[in-house]
Each structure stands twice: as C-alpha cells, then as structure tokens.
Design a protein around this motif. Structure first.
Motif, short mmCIF file in Angstrom:
data_model
loop_
_atom_site.label_atom_id
_atom_site.label_comp_id
_atom_site.label_asym_id
_atom_site.label_seq_id
_atom_site.Cartn_x
_atom_site.Cartn_y
_atom_site.Cartn_z
N ASP A 27 -10.89 14.26 26.37
CA ASP A 27 -12.01 14.53 25.47
C ASP A 27 -12.79 13.28 25.07
O ASP A 27 -13.36 13.21 23.98
N SER A 85 -11.09 27.88 19.57
CA SER A 85 -12.13 28.28 18.61
C SER A 85 -12.61 29.72 18.82
O SER A 85 -13.18 30.33 17.92
N ILE A 90 -8.16 19.40 27.21
CA ILE A 90 -9.24 19.42 26.23
C ILE A 90 -10.30 18.43 26.70
O ILE A 90 -10.04 17.23 26.82
N GLN A 144 -8.71 24.55 18.17
CA GLN A 144 -8.77 24.67 16.70
C GLN A 144 -7.51 24.10 16.04
O GLN A 144 -7.60 23.37 15.08
N GLU A 199 -18.12 25.86 25.72
CA GLU A 199 -18.44 26.20 24.32
C GLU A 199 -17.18 26.62 23.56
O GLU A 199 -17.21 27.55 22.75
N THR A 200 -16.09 25.93 23.83
CA THR A 200 -14.81 26.24 23.21
C THR A 200 -14.13 24.92 22.81
O THR A 200 -14.21 23.94 23.55
N THR A 201 -13.48 24.93 21.66
CA THR A 201 -12.73 23.74 21.24
C THR A 201 -11.31 24.14 20.87
O THR A 201 -10.99 25.33 20.74
N ASP A 219 -14.17 22.99 26.93
CA ASP A 219 -15.16 21.96 26.59
C ASP A 219 -16.10 22.48 25.52
O ASP A 219 -16.51 23.65 25.55
N ALA A 220 -16.46 21.57 24.60
CA ALA A 220 -17.32 21.95 23.50
C ALA A 220 -18.74 22.30 23.97
O ALA A 220 -19.44 23.09 23.34
#
Ligand SMILES: Cc1cc2nc3c(=O)[nH]c(=O)nc-3n(C[C@H](O)[C@H](O)[C@H](O)COP(=O)(O)OP(=O)(O)OC[C@H]3O[C@@H](n4cnc5c(N)ncnc54)[C@H](O)[C@@H]3O)c2cc1C
Length: 394
Positions: free
Chosen positions: A170, A156, A12, A142, A138-140, A36-37
């Motif tokens: 992270d 996510s 993460i 959840q 663009e993924t986290t 990664d967000a």
C-alpha cells in the motif's frame, strides 16, 4: 458484498506492485485477493498517470511468470542502450559520457520501458483471467486481527476475508506497516522530480539519456511512438518554478538544459511533481504480515531501480508461497526477510549515494564523479560489471 472470502494471501494496495504480486502468486497456484482504494484501472485512469517505468530483464521474467508480460509487452519500448552524460562543470553542458549497450552483455535490451497506467491496466486484465485471483477496486481494509493460524479481515464493503498472510503493498504511507508496529527510517533531499511526456525531433532509437546536472539528473526514457518519458530532478524551489511555467517558457528551459540531445523538444505536457525522499521500513515482516515494494522501501527516481527492486520482493515471496501449506508461516516469513534485506539495504544506500553525488554543488565531488564515469565509459570489463549489477543480477 457480505460473504466470507477464503484465500492464501490478502494484498492491500493494487498499484504496480500489488497487482504484479497478485498475478504472480495466482499464476502458480497461490490464491490471492488484492484490494485497492482507487478505481478499476481503465484507459481513462491510465491517461492521467505521468510516470513511466523502465523494467529491467529480471523483472520482465517475473512479469512473464505472472502471465502479465504478453499483455504489457505490446505497449512497451525496448531499452537497447543507456547514455549517461556528466554536465556538472562550470556551465551545464556535457563534459564526459559513458554509453552502455545491451548488446555488450549479450542481450537485445536491458529491459522495456512502460507507461505505469497502461501496465496497471494490463495487469488488472490478466488478474480477471485467473481463477485463483481476485481484485477489488474502491475497497480498503477496515479492520483485521492476526492470529497464530491466520489473518481475519473486514473490508470496507462489509466482506470478511480469511487469509494465511497479509501483504502491505500500500505504498509509502502504508497503513499495513503502521498497524503491524513496523517503524520507518525516512529522509529527504529538498528535491522534487518533475515527470511528463515529451516529443522531440531526433529519434530516440531505444536509448535512454541521463544527464547529470548540478541539482539533479535530467532523464529521458524512450517510449513507443517516438516519444520519451522525462524525469527532471531539481531542488524544491526550482522544481516548483519549472512546474508553474507556461508551456512555451517550460519548453525553452528544457531545450536549453537538454543541449539538443534529442534535437528540439517540441511538446512537454502535462507535468506532475513527485517529492524525492528515501525511506526504509525497520522490518519486512510481522506476525502473518509481509511488506513489499514502496511499503517497504522507496527512493528518488534515479537509475531505474525502484519498481525493479519491488519485483525482486515479489519474486522472492511468490517462490516461497508456491506449494507452501501455510503462506504466512513464521519460517516462510523469516526466509523472505533474510533473502530480501541485504538487496534492499544495498540498493537503497547505492541510490542515496548516487543522488547525493549528482545533486551536489561541491566541485571536487562533481569532478570525482566525472572521473568515475569517464573510467567506466572507457573500461569495457568495468562497464559490463556495472550493467550486470545495475540490472539487479549478481
Ligand atoms: C517520476 C518517477 C519515475 C520512476 N521511474 C522508475 C523506473 O524507471 N524504474 C523503476 O523501477 N521504478 C521507477 N519509479 C518507481 C516506481 O514508479 C514505483 O516504485 C512504483 O510505481 C510504486 O508502486 P507501488 O505499487 O509500490 O506503490 P503505489 O504506486 O504507491 O501503490 C500503492 C497502492 O496502494 C493503494 N492504497 C494505499 N493505501 C491503501 C489502503 N489503506 N487500502 C487500499 N489501498 C490502498 C493506493 O491506492 C495505490 O494504488 C519511478 C517513480 C517516479 C516517481
């Protein structure tokens, strides 16, 4: 995506550390998925990042094993020398110095200085070529559960991931750390680091300069194209004031403070501020979970240590995972913790002490530090030892 992804390690965070770990693991046969967000690294995201990082030789070895160095290297500047100037006297001018030359310890360079944005882009490109690696921007994360036999996670985007090990890469505010119930010891210095790119009239010749001023160090790290990355640490109020100045006023202050070490500084922009804090996680592991890099330890940007310490976490974890049947086994994680804890605690304490001694207004401490620097500068065996330890070799 609504599939079940099977992997050995779910990472993460895809900052410098998460991407380096993904490439390092997958280059030696450990399957890795990294989320990664933020957006996919690109030339555009790279141009917005002001931080540069001096990666020392042991870290370059890890990035070489990760297959990322051939992509990062062409944009990196060799760090052939480091000059430290003590400016802690009654007036902010250099009063003593020590010069550290890589040739003295038999090397061409201590390491290489890279722009963080370009390095992340190169790592993402390397990951694309690896069959055992996957990067999901663009993924986290959840939700997840850690069981005796593995980690079951939902992302996510709706995907499910089954992994042996969950890694928190992270960053300082790590959710993986918090979810694992791992605590944090954290303290600040009421200081901020101002970072920007500077152009100067005197060539840097691959030498970084760290000027120890009361309030914090002013550091120039050489970059390709004759420019340098500046990190200027100051007490909070002073840092905020400098960040708010117009370009001309800022250049005047910087030229006065840098005492012409690189001639005249003709351009310094854009500026970004980073709070200087130290934090250490109270543990590096939990069930089927490991922390690396700033999720585990962070400190002020002084002495080029932060990411280099992280690369040693990455190397240790990757070596343990290589060929392991179960990358999240209790015994593997216990070995990771045993191998990494002494280095993390020693490096954190060292940087904390150095930062306190540089920023202090106490004259006797400043004079003692000057004496130490002077002895280092004039004593080759001590200087060689300091260079070896500074690089993270023992
Ligand atoms: C001004 C400055 C100069 C520095 N110079 C040096 C140097 O010369 N040498 C050196 O060794 N170090 C240096 N450092 C330190 C180095 O920059 C950092 O250690 C390094 O960039 C941190 O990388 P990281 O991947 O651990 O954390 P981060 O860069 O914070 O990355 C964390 C990533 O996790 C993602 N994330 C967070 N939460 C989630 C979530 N819930 N789900 C998915 N993704 C998530 C974020 O989007 C981010 O991309 C410097 C630092 C500063 C501030």
């Amino acid at each position: 995506m609504s599939e079940i992804v099977e992997t050995d390690v779910l990472i993460i965070g895809g900052g410098l550390a998460g991407l380096a770990l993904t490439a390092r693991l997958a280059s030696t046969g450990t399957r890795a998925v990294c989320v990664d967000a933020g957006p996919m690294p690109s030339a555009e995201t790279a141009s917005r990042e002001q931080r540069t990082t001096a990666i020392l030789m042991p870290g370059i070895e890890t990035l070489t094993k990760a297959g990322a160095w051939p992509l990062i290297g062409p944009d990196a500047q060799a760090l052939r020398g480091m000059q430290i100037l003590d400016c802690g006297g009654a007036t902010p001018v250099p009063r003593d110095e020590a010069m550290f030359d890589a040739a003295e310890i038999g090397g061409e360079a201590f390491g290489w200085n890279v722009e963080n944005g370009k390095a992340r882009l190169a790592m993402a490109q390397r990951i694309e070529t690896l069959a055992d690696a996957r990067f999901l921007p663009e993924t986290t994360l959840q939700s997840h559960v850690t069981r005796e036999d593995g980690v079951f996670a939902t992302l996510s985007d709706g995907a499910s991931v089954r992994a042996k090990l969950l890694v928190g890469a992270d960053g300082r505010g790590s959710a993986v750390r918090a979810n694992a119930g791992i605590g944090l010891r954290k303290w600040g210095y009421a200081q901020k680091a101002l970072a920007c790119r500077v152009h100067h009239t005197r060539p840097h010749e691959g030498v970084s300069i760290e000027m120890h001023h009361v309030g914090g160090p002013l550091t120039f790290a050489p970059l390709q194209g004759g420019v340098s990355g500046l990190v200027w640490m100051n007490a909070d109020g002073e840092a905020d004031r400098l960040a708010a100045l117009d370009d001309t006023a800022f250049l005047d202050e910087l030229n006065s403070r840098s005492n012409g070490v690189y001639g005249e500084i003709t351009h310094a922009a854009p500026r970004a501020l980073w709070p200087a804090t130290t934090q250490v996680a109270t543990d590096l592991i939990a069930r089927r979970t490991a922390l690396v890099a700033e999720a585990a330890h962070a400190f002020p940007p002084i002495g080029a240590q932060g990411f280099n310490l992280s690369l040693r976490d990455i190397e240790a974890l990757a070596q343990l995972c290589e060929g392991a049947e179960d990358a999240g086994a209790d015994s593997l994680l216990a070995t990771y913790k045993r191998r990494r804890t002494p280095d993390i605690l020693a490096r954190t304490a060292g940087v904390d002490l150095l930062n306190r001694s540089v920023r202090t207004t106490l004259r006797p401490v400043r004079d003692l530090r000057r004496l130490g620097l002077s002895v280092l500068g004039r004593t080759p065996p001590l200087r060689k030892l300091a260079m070896t330890l500074g690089m993270g070799r023992s």
